[in-house]
Write an enzyme that holds these catalytic residues in place. Structure first.
Site, PDB file in Angstrom:
ATOM      1  N   GLU A 184       0.465  -1.166  10.218  1.00 18.89           N
ATOM      2  CA  GLU A 184      -0.967  -1.468  10.405  1.00 18.89           C
ATOM      3  C   GLU A 184      -1.719  -0.309  11.059  1.00 18.89           C
ATOM      4  O   GLU A 184      -2.630  -0.521  11.850  1.00 18.89           O
ATOM      5  CB  GLU A 184      -1.167  -2.742  11.247  1.00 18.89           C
ATOM      6  CG  GLU A 184      -0.472  -3.977  10.728  1.00 18.89           C
ATOM      7  CD  GLU A 184      -0.898  -4.340   9.316  1.00 18.89           C
ATOM      8  OE1 GLU A 184      -2.047  -4.045   8.943  1.00 18.89           O
ATOM      9  OE2 GLU A 184      -0.060  -4.899   8.595  1.00 18.89           O
ATOM     10  N   LEU A 210       0.837  -1.203   0.000  1.00 17.72           N
ATOM     11  CA  LEU A 210       0.000   0.000   0.000  1.00 17.72           C
ATOM     12  C   LEU A 210       0.872   1.253   0.000  1.00 17.72           C
ATOM     13  O   LEU A 210       0.645   2.188  -0.758  1.00 17.72           O
ATOM     14  CB  LEU A 210      -0.902   0.028   1.238  1.00 17.72           C
ATOM     15  CG  LEU A 210      -1.720  -1.221   1.585  1.00 17.72           C
ATOM     16  CD1 LEU A 210      -2.582  -0.951   2.810  1.00 17.72           C
ATOM     17  CD2 LEU A 210      -2.593  -1.646   0.418  1.00 17.72           C
ATOM     18  N   GLU A 266      -1.013   7.495  15.849  1.00 16.96           N
ATOM     19  CA  GLU A 266      -1.751   8.754  15.647  1.00 16.96           C
ATOM     20  C   GLU A 266      -3.019   8.504  14.840  1.00 16.96           C
ATOM     21  O   GLU A 266      -4.101   9.020  15.160  1.00 16.96           O
ATOM     22  CB  GLU A 266      -0.869   9.797  14.935  1.00 16.96           C
ATOM     23  CG  GLU A 266       0.298  10.309  15.755  1.00 16.96           C
ATOM     24  CD  GLU A 266       1.424   9.295  15.915  1.00 16.96           C
ATOM     25  OE1 GLU A 266       1.550   8.405  15.042  1.00 16.96           O
ATOM     26  OE2 GLU A 266       2.159   9.364  16.908  1.00 16.96           O
ATOM     27  N   GLN A 294      11.519  -3.676  46.238  1.00 16.90           N
ATOM     28  CA  GLN A 294      10.171  -3.202  45.917  1.00 16.90           C
ATOM     29  C   GLN A 294      10.128  -2.430  44.592  1.00 16.90           C
ATOM     30  O   GLN A 294       9.148  -2.519  43.840  1.00 16.90           O
ATOM     31  CB  GLN A 294       9.649  -2.331  47.051  1.00 16.90           C
ATOM     32  CG  GLN A 294       8.148  -2.197  47.014  1.00 16.90           C
ATOM     33  CD  GLN A 294       7.618  -1.392  48.171  1.00 16.90           C
ATOM     34  OE1 GLN A 294       8.108  -0.294  48.451  1.00 16.90           O
ATOM     35  NE2 GLN A 294       6.637  -1.933  48.859  1.00 16.90           N
ATOM     36  N   GLU A 313       3.510   4.275  -0.210  1.00 17.34           N
ATOM     37  CA  GLU A 313       4.306   4.874  -1.295  1.00 17.34           C
ATOM     38  C   GLU A 313       5.172   5.982  -0.729  1.00 17.34           C
ATOM     39  O   GLU A 313       4.932   6.437   0.405  1.00 17.34           O
ATOM     40  CB  GLU A 313       3.357   5.458  -2.356  1.00 17.34           C
ATOM     41  CG  GLU A 313       2.464   4.412  -2.990  1.00 17.34           C
ATOM     42  CD  GLU A 313       1.571   4.971  -4.089  1.00 17.34           C
ATOM     43  OE1 GLU A 313       1.637   6.195  -4.367  1.00 17.34           O
ATOM     44  OE2 GLU A 313       0.816   4.166  -4.660  1.00 17.34           O
ATOM     45  N   SER A 354       0.098   7.060   5.818  1.00 18.70           N
ATOM     46  CA  SER A 354      -1.137   7.191   6.595  1.00 18.70           C
ATOM     47  C   SER A 354      -2.286   7.712   5.732  1.00 18.70           C
ATOM     48  O   SER A 354      -3.441   7.331   5.936  1.00 18.70           O
ATOM     49  CB  SER A 354      -0.942   8.192   7.736  1.00 18.70           C
ATOM     50  OG  SER A 354       0.227   7.927   8.438  1.00 18.70           O
ATOM     51  N   ARG A 398      -5.482  -6.028  12.658  1.00 17.55           N
ATOM     52  CA  ARG A 398      -5.196  -5.284  13.899  1.00 17.55           C
ATOM     53  C   ARG A 398      -5.483  -6.140  15.123  1.00 17.55           C
ATOM     54  O   ARG A 398      -4.785  -6.050  16.128  1.00 17.55           O
ATOM     55  CB  ARG A 398      -6.038  -4.008  13.955  1.00 17.55           C
ATOM     56  CG  ARG A 398      -5.472  -2.939  13.082  1.00 17.55           C
ATOM     57  CD  ARG A 398      -6.288  -1.670  13.135  1.00 17.55           C
ATOM     58  NE  ARG A 398      -5.707  -0.709  12.203  1.00 17.55           N
ATOM     59  CZ  ARG A 398      -6.324   0.369  11.771  1.00 17.55           C
ATOM     60  NH1 ARG A 398      -7.551   0.650  12.176  1.00 17.55           N
ATOM     61  NH2 ARG A 398      -5.713   1.191  10.939  1.00 17.55           N
TER      62      ARG A 398
HETATM   63  C1  LIG Z   1       8.301  -2.589  10.003  1.00 18.04           C
HETATM   64  C2  LIG Z   1       7.367  -2.021   8.986  1.00 18.04           C
HETATM   65  C3  LIG Z   1       6.736  -2.876   8.077  1.00 18.04           C
HETATM   66  C4  LIG Z   1       5.897  -2.332   7.104  1.00 18.04           C
HETATM   67  N1  LIG Z   1       5.346  -3.188   6.159  1.00 18.04           N
HETATM   68  C5  LIG Z   1       4.540  -2.641   5.222  1.00 18.04           C
HETATM   69  C6  LIG Z   1       3.961  -3.496   4.202  1.00 18.04           C
HETATM   70  O1  LIG Z   1       4.181  -4.721   4.168  1.00 18.04           O
HETATM   71  N2  LIG Z   1       3.161  -2.926   3.257  1.00 18.04           N
HETATM   72  C7  LIG Z   1       2.889  -1.585   3.255  1.00 18.04           C
HETATM   73  O2  LIG Z   1       2.138  -1.140   2.389  1.00 18.04           O
HETATM   74  N3  LIG Z   1       3.442  -0.744   4.178  1.00 18.04           N
HETATM   75  C8  LIG Z   1       4.256  -1.255   5.149  1.00 18.04           C
HETATM   76  N4  LIG Z   1       4.823  -0.418   6.082  1.00 18.04           N
HETATM   77  C9  LIG Z   1       4.596   1.015   5.990  1.00 18.04           C
HETATM   78  C10 LIG Z   1       3.623   1.543   7.049  1.00 18.04           C
HETATM   79  O3  LIG Z   1       2.334   1.061   6.801  1.00 18.04           O
HETATM   80  C11 LIG Z   1       3.723   3.074   7.014  1.00 18.04           C
HETATM   81  O4  LIG Z   1       5.026   3.433   7.447  1.00 18.04           O
HETATM   82  C12 LIG Z   1       2.660   3.729   7.888  1.00 18.04           C
HETATM   83  O5  LIG Z   1       1.386   3.547   7.331  1.00 18.04           O
HETATM   84  C13 LIG Z   1       2.921   5.229   8.056  1.00 18.04           C
HETATM   85  O6  LIG Z   1       3.090   5.848   6.834  1.00 18.04           O
HETATM   86  P1  LIG Z   1       4.366   6.795   6.583  1.00 18.04           P
HETATM   87  O7  LIG Z   1       5.581   6.054   7.018  1.00 18.04           O
HETATM   88  O8  LIG Z   1       4.300   7.259   5.189  1.00 18.04           O
HETATM   89  O9  LIG Z   1       4.180   7.998   7.589  1.00 18.04           O
HETATM   90  P2  LIG Z   1       3.371   9.370   7.294  1.00 18.04           P
HETATM   91  O10 LIG Z   1       2.023   9.059   6.796  1.00 18.04           O
HETATM   92  O11 LIG Z   1       4.244  10.257   6.484  1.00 18.04           O
HETATM   93  O12 LIG Z   1       3.272   9.973   8.746  1.00 18.04           O
HETATM   94  C14 LIG Z   1       4.412  10.448   9.454  1.00 18.04           C
HETATM   95  C15 LIG Z   1       4.035  10.647  10.928  1.00 18.04           C
HETATM   96  O13 LIG Z   1       3.041  11.654  11.040  1.00 18.04           O
HETATM   97  C16 LIG Z   1       1.902  11.133  11.696  1.00 18.04           C
HETATM   98  N5  LIG Z   1       0.722  11.744  11.093  1.00 18.04           N
HETATM   99  C17 LIG Z   1       0.356  11.741   9.801  1.00 18.04           C
HETATM  100  N6  LIG Z   1      -0.793  12.411   9.642  1.00 18.04           N
HETATM  101  C18 LIG Z   1      -1.172  12.848  10.875  1.00 18.04           C
HETATM  102  C19 LIG Z   1      -2.299  13.572  11.375  1.00 18.04           C
HETATM  103  N7  LIG Z   1      -3.297  13.951  10.593  1.00 18.04           N
HETATM  104  N8  LIG Z   1      -2.346  13.850  12.694  1.00 18.04           N
HETATM  105  C20 LIG Z   1      -1.360  13.424  13.546  1.00 18.04           C
HETATM  106  N9  LIG Z   1      -0.289  12.718  13.114  1.00 18.04           N
HETATM  107  C21 LIG Z   1      -0.196  12.430  11.793  1.00 18.04           C
HETATM  108  C22 LIG Z   1       1.956   9.633  11.467  1.00 18.04           C
HETATM  109  O14 LIG Z   1       1.218   8.935  12.446  1.00 18.04           O
HETATM  110  C23 LIG Z   1       3.448   9.381  11.546  1.00 18.04           C
HETATM  111  O15 LIG Z   1       3.825   9.305  12.906  1.00 18.04           O
HETATM  112  C24 LIG Z   1       5.667  -0.944   7.056  1.00 18.04           C
HETATM  113  C25 LIG Z   1       6.295  -0.096   7.987  1.00 18.04           C
HETATM  114  C26 LIG Z   1       7.134  -0.629   8.932  1.00 18.04           C
HETATM  115  C27 LIG Z   1       7.817   0.302   9.911  1.00 18.04           C
END
Ligand SMILES: Cc1cc2nc3c(=O)[nH]c(=O)nc-3n(C[C@H](O)[C@H](O)[C@H](O)COP(=O)(O)OP(=O)(O)OC[C@H]3O[C@@H](n4cnc5c(N)ncnc54)[C@H](O)[C@@H]3O)c2cc1C
Length: 382
Positions: free
Chosen positions: A364, A124, A368, A279, A126, A131, A243
């Site tokens: 997953e 999923l 946030e 303790q 990119e 998120s 989840r």
């Molecule tokens: C070990 C691991 C395995 C993974 N495996 C897969 C996989 O198999 N397939 C796949 O598709 N993806 C996978 N991922 C990716 C994962 O799903 C994403 O990293 C995750 O969804 C977050 O997206 P991002 O990294 O682009 O962060 P971003 O979306 O850029 O967000 C960055 C930070 O800002 C926060 N944030 C964003 N918007 C808001 C908001 N509106 N309010 C408050 N906070 C916000 C987020 O919570 C995060 O802390 C994996 C990631 C990890 C670490």
């Protein structure tokens, strides 16, 4: 209200624990130290899981899986949480989106995946969207023979070795989010598929997270998984159930950590006494125990709602994943402290679990995003 598990789930727990302790535990150190899980070993572990009815345990029976209840999946998750992520993968917890396979897809895709003969990655995320799915750029356009797909994905678990990669792509950019996406089945030997690299990362050693591009990747019509425009619903079904099982995994890891801490606190002596008699250490262990039990109950409740077909499972599952993923981070931190310097060394698995648990607050659904979802629901309800 009953707080005890049905007897058949005790048997399931025993089976999975034996698989983890006898087949997976002996390999943990090698996988961790080499950052590699040998393909033949992985295949043998999948075969073993299939032979005891564990592989594809979460997939319904009519799709060829084990069809166990959601509560059963949490129990499986608890036991798999005791080992590291790449080895736990051998037990075959699969994205339920694959059950959308239809017609001939069952033969060349679903059946071999569910039997553990072929492996899957699920893509999923990119570079410009994690998120926020509305930022997805991967685009699939109709062509004479089917579809042409362009775009890139990153952080994809297991994409370096997967036989099939399920990708989410935009098929109608002007549609609302719910009908904007479609799932496609991609093979790594499809023309236009280019695997770029494995990320260097903090934990989950032996499990690669990769980046790839699809450059004018031509896919025939039968690579559409499910219906065109129904990709969002398929991934939400997958996320909602994943989840809950994953909350079980975090509980299992925390339980393993607490067991290690209790063992160490009973053996290690300071100031003439076992650590466990101080303790300050007792309070630490008690906090771990209470939070662990709270997370376990949240996971069991979410699973019970899911098994009853209650739509409240979504909120309950979100709560369970949020709380359990944060709980295991706190438990790992405290347990490492109980071990003192030894906790920081690689001789004990505590430092590995401390690193591995950090990702649970990101994958997953980040903490946030989960808080946003919980808040939305409770603001609507009250
Ligand atoms: C070990 C691991 C395995 C993974 N495996 C897969 C996989 O198999 N397939 C796949 O598709 N993806 C996978 N991922 C990716 C994962 O799903 C994403 O990293 C995750 O969804 C977050 O997206 P991002 O990294 O682009 O962060 P971003 O979306 O850029 O967000 C960055 C930070 O800002 C926060 N944030 C964003 N918007 C808001 C908001 N509106 N309010 C408050 N906070 C916000 C987020 O919570 C995060 O802390 C994996 C990631 C990890 C670490």
């Amino acid at each position: 209200m009953s707080f005890s598990l049905p007897g058949d789930l005790d048997m399931l727990r025993t089976t999975v624990r034996r698989y983890v302790m006898e087949e997976l535990r002996p390999l943990e150190r090698t996988v961790e130290e080499t950052d590699h899980l040998d393909a033949d070993v992985f295949r043998r572990l999948r075969e073993k899981a299939a032979s005891i009815g564990l592989y594809a345990h979460n997939i319904p029976e009519d799709a060829g899986g084990g069809g166990i209840s959601m509560l059963g999946q949490v129990v499986v998750g608890e036991e798999l949480g005791r080992t590291c992520m790449p080895l736990a993968d051998a037990a075959g917890f699969l994205p339920v989106a694959i059950t959308r396979a239809a017609g001939a897809q069952r033969e060349w895709f679903l059946d071999p995946v569910v039997r553990g003969e072929k492996t899957l990655a699920y893509a999923l995320t990119e570079p410009d969207a994690g998120s926020d799915l509305s930022g997805l750029r991967m685009r699939a356009s109709r062509s004479a023979g089917g579809w042409v797909v362009n775009g890139s994905k990153q952080f994809i678990s297991g994409a370096d070795i997967a036989d099939f990669i399920i990708v989410l792509a935009v098929t109608d950019a002007s549609a609302e989010l719910r009908s904007r996406f479609t799932l496609f089945i991609v093979r790594r030997d499809d023309p236009g598929f280019d695997y770029l690299f494995n990320f260097r990362k903090m934990g989950w050693r032996g499990y690669q997270l990769g980046a790839f591009t699809l450059d004018n990747c031509e896919l025939p019509e039968d690579r559409v998984l499910g219906e065109v425009g129904k990709g969002f619903a398929a991934i939400m079904d997958t996320i909602n159930t994943t989840r809950i099982e994953y909350a079980g995994r975090y509980v299992g890891m925390a339980d393993e950590l607490l067991g290690l801490a209790i063992g160490y606190a009973n053996e290690r002596r300071t100031f003439g006494e076992p650590l466990a008699s101080h303790q300050g250490i007792q309070f630490t262990l008690a906090d771990c125990d209470c939070e662990l039990e709270a997370a376990r109950l949240l996971a069991y409740r979410a699973a019970a709602l899911a098994d009853a077909g209650d739509p409240g499972m979504r909120l309950a599952g979100t709560r369970a994943k949020l709380y359990a993923s944060e709980m295991v981070g706190r438990v790992a931190d405290r347990v490492l402290q109980v071990f003192g310097g030894a906790g920081y060394m690689c001789d004990f698995p505590v430092e590995r679990m401390y690193r591995d648990a950090r990702a649970f607050r990101i994958g997953e659904g980040t903490s946030e995003m989960l808080r946003i979802q919980v808040a939305r629901q409770i603001l609507k309800q009250r």
